[in-house]
Design an enzyme around this catalytic site. Structure first.
Site, PDB file in Angstrom:
ATOM      1  N   GLU A 163       3.685  11.116  -8.533  1.00  0.00           N
ATOM      2  CA  GLU A 163       3.729  11.769  -7.222  1.00  0.00           C
ATOM      3  C   GLU A 163       4.154  13.243  -7.250  1.00  0.00           C
ATOM      4  OE1 GLU A 163       5.918   9.487  -4.347  1.00  0.00           O
ATOM      5  OE2 GLU A 163       4.547   7.803  -4.476  1.00  0.00           O
ATOM      6  N   GLU A 370       1.866   1.637  -6.431  1.00  0.00           N
ATOM      7  CA  GLU A 370       2.932   1.416  -5.443  1.00  0.00           C
ATOM      8  C   GLU A 370       2.308   1.083  -4.103  1.00  0.00           C
ATOM      9  OE1 GLU A 370       5.902   4.467  -5.065  1.00  0.00           O
ATOM     10  OE2 GLU A 370       5.906   4.806  -7.227  1.00  0.00           O
TER      11      GLU A 370
END
Ligand SMILES: C[C@@]1(C(=O)O)OC[C@H]2O[C@@H](O)[C@H](O)[C@@H](O)[C@H]2O1
Length: 465
Positions: A163, A370
């Site tokens: 991320e 995720e």
């Protein structure tokens, strides 16, 4: 479409958020160990000194994973635990912790997926300039080579970074994460160094002939214009360009999106390339892409300043949306259903997002690395009845299956998170786990309702959910 036999039903965590033992057995400090001790940086001044003490309870936690029937576990390695100064001297006790974790996982037939960087940069490297200087990218390559040499015989699934939009976006634009800079030009240059670090690590992976696949993990975030006005549509296209094309193209196409690159270089003369950077990016494409899906964002043109959204609990909304001055900002969708941290629950966005990635990048293998519901779980008669999480995950498994039925090559699903853990800015109130951690009872682990639900999903290979 039934899930393929080799589809991996997993779960995910990150080192800083679960391990604790922040200065034990020779570990060096990370930028989060330092930042979280600065007053006012985190909700209720929570930090990762102990977290949920996974470092000392690893065997118990892996036994719970095995009881759940987990087929894969995505975890991150704490760079300063292996290289306390970021490079050079190796801390063998740190190397051993992850070697033992990997052996324990394999003993339970759980496939390890390693994330090399989940935000916890060695403070020693930050002191030299962190991601803004090339020497950090070179240190990252040294760190990656160390991990390949020690674990590459047993680990087949590797991701370099988690991320960038969050650790670069909040580290260098909103300033809510370390190193608390607010400067888009510095953000873009730091992000470039991260892409170079990634390419160097992929190159090393090939040179060392590691048997397995190496990829990158990004937020998957579809955008919807609030209105059909030209301004909002342009703002939404810009949000796609910055949140998706800019962050995915370099690792899946091997170059930046040309139009946006021309704009950033005209505006701020960044990213500045060094000789050979072009070839590095072009020659080290990922074997797979990891997609972290939580929410969709609704977009409007942004005449105002960069904003940081916070939830109606008044907590800093870790992973908070931010607008870019004069470009776009995220607003609430009046018809939306939202979590307590103001994230819109929109399963269709997972289907659409996967198909958008397939459309732009072709048949790239994908893992949903995720997906989860951040909530304060209801406790009824001593049981954690996290039915909202079960409903959320069930809807997103449906959405993932829809994309697979349309031909997307999705190879695994890793709900965030295996166990309740420290949220970077939200302390422990924002829970994501299948396993509850009782902070009033010496961090005792307790199975939630969702633990048994997911156990059955896995046992029936996704048929029952
Ligand atoms: C910002 C936030 C959150 O706290 O909800 O987003 C969802 C999830 O993303 C992960 O990559 C972070 O490691 C984890 O801590 C979570 O972080």
């Amino acid at each position: 479409a039934a899930f393929p036999k080799n589809f991996l039903w997993g779960a995910a965590t990150a080192a800083y958020q679960v391990e604790g033992a922040h200065n034990e057995d020779g570990k060096g400090l990370s930028i989060w160990d330092v930042f979280s001790h600065l007053p006012g940086t985190t909700y209720q001044n929570t930090n990762g000194d102990v977290a949920v003490d996974h470092y000392h309870r690893m065997q118990e936690d892996v036994a719970l994973m095995a009881e759940m029937g987990l087929q894969s576990y995505r975890f991150s390695i704490s760079w300063p635990r292996l290289l306390p100064n970021g490079r050079g001297e190796v801390n063998e006790a740190g190397v051993k912790f992850y070697s033992d974790l990997i052996d324990t996982l394999l003993a339970h037939n759980i496939v390890p997926m390693i994330t090399l960087y989940h935000w916890d940069l060695p403070q020693a490297l930050q002191d030299e300039g962190g991601w803004e200087v090339r020497s950090t990218a070179l240190a990252f390559e040294e760190y990656a080579r160390l991990c390949y040499s020690r674990y590459g015989d047993r680990v087949k699934l590797w991701a370099t970074f988690n991320e960038t939009i969050v650790f670069i976006g909040h580290g260098y634009i909103t300033g809510s994460h370390p190193p608390s800079v607010r400067d888009p030009a510095r953000a873009i240059q730091a992000c470039h160094q991260v892409f170079i670090a990634h390419a160097l690590a992929v190159k090393a992976f090939h040179e060392m002939n590691i048997q397995g696949d190496i990829g990158f993990v990004n937020v998957l975030q579809p955008h919807t214009a609030l209105t059909s006005s030209p301004e909002d549509r342009i703002a939404t296209e810009l949000a796609d360009a910055i949140h998706t094309h800019w962050l995915y193209d370099p690792v899946l196409k091997g170059h930046y999106p040309e139009a946006l690159l021309a704009q950033t270089q005209a505006l701020w003369d960044v990213p500045r390339f060094e000789p050979g950077d072009d070839e590095l990016l072009r020659n080290n494409i990922c074997d797979f892409i990891g997609l972290n899906y939580y929410r969709r964002e609704t977009v409007v043109a942004n005449p105002g300043d960069t904003q940081i959204a916070s939830n109606h609990n008044g907590e800093p909304n870790s992973g908070a949306e931010f607008g870019f001055k004069d470009l776009f900002k995220f607003v609430r969708n009046p018809d939306g259903v939202y979590t307590d941290w103001d994230w819109e629950i929109w399963p269709q966005g997972l289907t659409d997002g996967i198909m958008m990635i397939k459309e732009r990048y072709g048949d790239i293998p994908m893992y949903i690395t995720e997906n989860g519901l951040g909530a304060k779980d209801p406790i009824i008669d001593g049981e954690i009845v996290d039915q909202p999480r079960i409903d959320y995950l069930q809807m997103h498994i449906d959405a993932m299956e829809k994309a697979m039925a349309q031909g997307a090559d999705v190879r695994g699903y890793y709900p965030w998170s295996f166990i309740d853990l420290l949220s970077w800015l939200n302390g422990y109130k924002k829970q994501y786990g299948f396993v509850y951690v009782d902070h009033q009872q010496n961090l005792t682990r307790k199975r939630k309702k969702s633990f048994f639900w997911y156990q059955n999903v896995i046992a029936t290979r996704g048929q029952q959910r």
